[in-house]
Design a protein around this motif. Structure first.
Motif, short mmCIF file in Angstrom:
data_model
loop_
_atom_site.label_atom_id
_atom_site.label_comp_id
_atom_site.label_asym_id
_atom_site.label_seq_id
_atom_site.Cartn_x
_atom_site.Cartn_y
_atom_site.Cartn_z
N THR A 1 13.69 -12.94 28.32
CA THR A 1 13.64 -13.77 29.52
C THR A 1 14.91 -13.51 30.33
N THR A 2 14.94 -14.01 31.53
CA THR A 2 16.02 -13.86 32.51
C THR A 2 16.13 -12.42 32.97
N GLN A 3 16.85 -12.23 34.06
CA GLN A 3 17.04 -10.88 34.59
C GLN A 3 17.84 -10.00 33.64
N ASN A 4 18.54 -10.61 32.70
CA ASN A 4 19.34 -9.86 31.73
C ASN A 4 18.55 -9.44 30.50
N ARG A 5 17.26 -9.77 30.45
CA ARG A 5 16.38 -9.40 29.34
C ARG A 5 16.98 -9.87 28.01
N ARG A 6 17.09 -11.16 27.86
CA ARG A 6 17.69 -11.72 26.65
C ARG A 6 16.60 -12.36 25.79
N ASP B 1 9.02 -20.80 31.41
CA ASP B 1 8.66 -20.10 30.19
C ASP B 1 7.50 -19.15 30.44
N ILE B 2 7.66 -17.93 29.97
CA ILE B 2 6.61 -16.92 30.13
C ILE B 2 6.15 -16.46 28.77
N TYR B 3 4.90 -16.05 28.70
CA TYR B 3 4.34 -15.48 27.48
C TYR B 3 4.50 -16.42 26.30
N VAL C 1 5.90 -4.73 29.98
CA VAL C 1 4.96 -5.43 29.11
C VAL C 1 5.65 -6.62 28.46
N ALA C 2 4.84 -7.58 28.03
CA ALA C 2 5.38 -8.83 27.50
C ALA C 2 6.15 -8.64 26.21
N ILE D 1 16.88 -27.96 26.34
CA ILE D 1 16.90 -26.58 26.81
C ILE D 1 15.64 -26.37 27.62
N ARG D 2 15.82 -25.93 28.85
CA ARG D 2 14.71 -25.58 29.73
C ARG D 2 14.94 -24.15 30.19
N GLY D 3 14.31 -23.23 29.48
CA GLY D 3 14.59 -21.83 29.78
C GLY D 3 16.03 -21.52 29.45
N ARG D 4 16.80 -21.13 30.45
CA ARG D 4 18.19 -20.76 30.21
C ARG D 4 19.17 -21.93 30.37
#
Length: 536
Positions: free
Chosen positions: A270-275, A532-534, A242-243, A457-460
């Motif tokens: 965000t990212t695969q590391n859930r940061r 960018d999500i959510y 979930v978001a 900054i663009r995402g990560r």
């Protein structure tokens, strides 16, 4: 009713405490080591919120010099007893290791804008205090109880004691009224009374991905308290996709028109590391009462989209903010720890002047003025006038989480006095707090003249830029991993980093000569980006 997208307070706004007074809604959130202490936002429709005051704004109320990262002001509780506002808060002096030094205080004000009183000391037995005003006129103080002998965590339950407002002291017996559940780490207590039942809302599971809101009730304020049939009325711990993750630490609002809502902290990884670069934010959920138990609509998993009375206007959220300093420091900015801002900055002729003090990341007195990162992607820009004479003097533009995690584009000088640009970073270097070596190669610049400093900054992905007077911006240095400016990389182990990413201006003079840097303006420009999500 209209639907809005959570969170309602994006970017580092955790531990929300909500109340309604007349037609006005207020939310107080934690500020930790950032000064002034406590953010209070105002709304008339639960959709559109505006920062109205940071009430802990002077030395007699709060002095955090020496407080480690993610200490300072924890979990404020904002209430109103029909006569005045009450704000309860903790000033945490130590949190790591076996011991926690947590001092709890109470301040009051006739209106939300103040004036806010000097603090009354309550106790130091734990943190996350709240104040409950019972219908018989009594006031009750609750906080989590810590026991340094307990393993593996010192969380020992929720303690209750009466507060006598006439003498400003806790009085009478105190009792541990709730030990929590097997999820452990019980904290964040709030008491309510409804239909003859006392309801105790708590947070459990730590403030990471196992976080939850737990509810119990009793006919007697002293207990015993029985658990909610669901145990946890709100949590994302069993729903990793979930978001809204890390959902917990909530507060209940029964509105004057008969609606019920739960506000709570959350994170959007965000990212695969859930940061969670934006830190812990404030979200809102629809709720309802059934059989004298509270339930979250479509819960216990938090909803990304929620119905509230108002329609949100996101115009300001997405607008470029160009900050100038002709009227002092703009409200969006804060600084670290010190209640003596005159020692670290001033404004003059529309410029911000930072007085070079200790190193970036100091726990005592550093000149760093910054605002929250509230978007996953953005641009920032400033113009600096600074004349360093050696490598111990540096000032510039920083993307900052804490002493362990920051990126810093500086105007400095070589040991021979030649001015240069240098990027310093300290990437997830806990416990040493060391700069990452080697640095990107410095760029020599003329010894005189202003310099434009910028970052994107663009995402990560973080990229620095610079320009000399009359020139266009050009890239400087490699692309850095901006996702480390997050709770998950904040220099501590699990449940240990509590703030969020900031961007701003800083100045250090390690020679002790207080060399100043002048900044013409500061720009923060939100950017829509495909990574960018959510996004709100």
């Amino acid at each position: 009713m209209p639907r809005i997208t959570n969170p309602i307070l994006p970017g580092f706004n955790p531990d929300p405490s909500i109340l309604q007074v007349g037609n006005d809604y207020y939310i107080a959130t934690s500020t930790f080591e950032w000064f002034p202490g406590v953010q209070i936002h105002h709304s008339t429709d639960l959709a559109n919120w505006e920062l109205v005051v940071r009430p802990l704004n002077r030395k007699s109320q709060l002095d955090m010099r020496g407080n480690p990262d993610s200490c300072g002001v924890w979990a404020p509780c904002l209430t109103h007893d029909g006569d005045k506002f009450w704000l309860v808060y903790t000033d945490v002096k130590r949190k790591d290791g076996s011991f926690k030094d947590t001092h709890n205080y109470i301040v009051t004000a006739p209106s939300i804008e103040g004036p806010w009183s000097d603090p009354v000391y309550a106790n130091s037995s734990g943190f996350d205090p709240s104040l409950f005003h019972d219908d018989d006129g009594k006031k009750w103080f609750v906080n989590m109880l810590q026991d340094h002998r307990r393993r593996p965590r010192s969380f020992a339950g929720i303690v209750l004691q009466e507060f006598d407002a006439s003498i400003g002291e806790l009085v009478g017996p105190k009792k541990n009224i709730f030990l929590g559940t097997d999820l452990d780490l019980v904290e964040g207590p709030h008491l309510y009374k409804r239909n003859g039942w006392y309801h105790l809302l708590t947070a459990e599971g730590g403030t990471g991905y196992d976080h939850a809101v737990t509810l119990a009730r009793s006919r007697d304020i002293w207990g015993p308290y029985e658990l909610h049939p669901q145990k946890h009325v709100l949590t994302s711990k069993d729903s990793p996709l979930v978001a809204l993750q890390r959902a917990g630490h909530g507060d209940v609002l029964d509105t004057s028109d008969g609606k019920t809502y739960l506000v709570h902290l959350t994170g959007r990884p965000t990212t695969q590391n859930r940061r969670c670069v934006l830190g812990r934010e404030t979200a809102i959920q629809e709720a309802y009462w059934e059989d004298n138990w509270l339930y979250v609509k479509n819960g216990p998993v938090p909803s990304l989209h929620v119905e509230v009375p108002g329609t949100r206007d996101d115009t300001k959220y997405w607008a470029e903010q160009k900050y100038e300093f002709s009227d002092g420091l703009p409200q969006d900015f804060q600084w670290l720890r010190t209640p003596e801002p005159e020692r670290i900055f001033t404004t003059k002729n529309g410029k911000l002047i930072l007085l070079g003090r200790e190193s970036v990341g100091s726990w005592f007195e550093q000149s760093l003025i910054a605002r929250r990162q509230t978007h996953f992607s953005f641009d920032a820009e400033t113009v600096i006038d600074f004349s360093p004479t050696d490598e111990r003097q540096f000032a510039g533009l920083t993307a900052y989480y804490c002493r362990y995690n920051f990126f810093y584009l500086t105007v400095t000088a070589h040991s021979d006095g030649q001015r240069e640009l240098l990027i310093m970073s300290s990437e997830a270097s806990w416990p040493e707090g060391r700069l990452k070596m080697p640095f990107a190669d410095p760029v020599q610049i003329p010894n005189d003249g202003k310099v434009k400093l910028a970052l994107t900054i663009r995402g990560r992905e973080l990229q620095f830029f610079y320009a000399l007077e009359g020139e266009e911006l050009k890239k400087f240095g490699p692309i850095y991993d901006a996702s480390i400016l997050s709770d998950e990389c904040g220099g501590h182990q699990a449940h240990g980093s509590f703030t969020g990413a900031f961007v701003g201006m800083a100045c250090s003079d390690l020679n002790g000569t207080v060399l100043s840097a002048m900044f013409d303006y500061f720009v923060y420009r939100p950017v829509h980006h495909k990574t960018d999500i959510y996004e709100v």
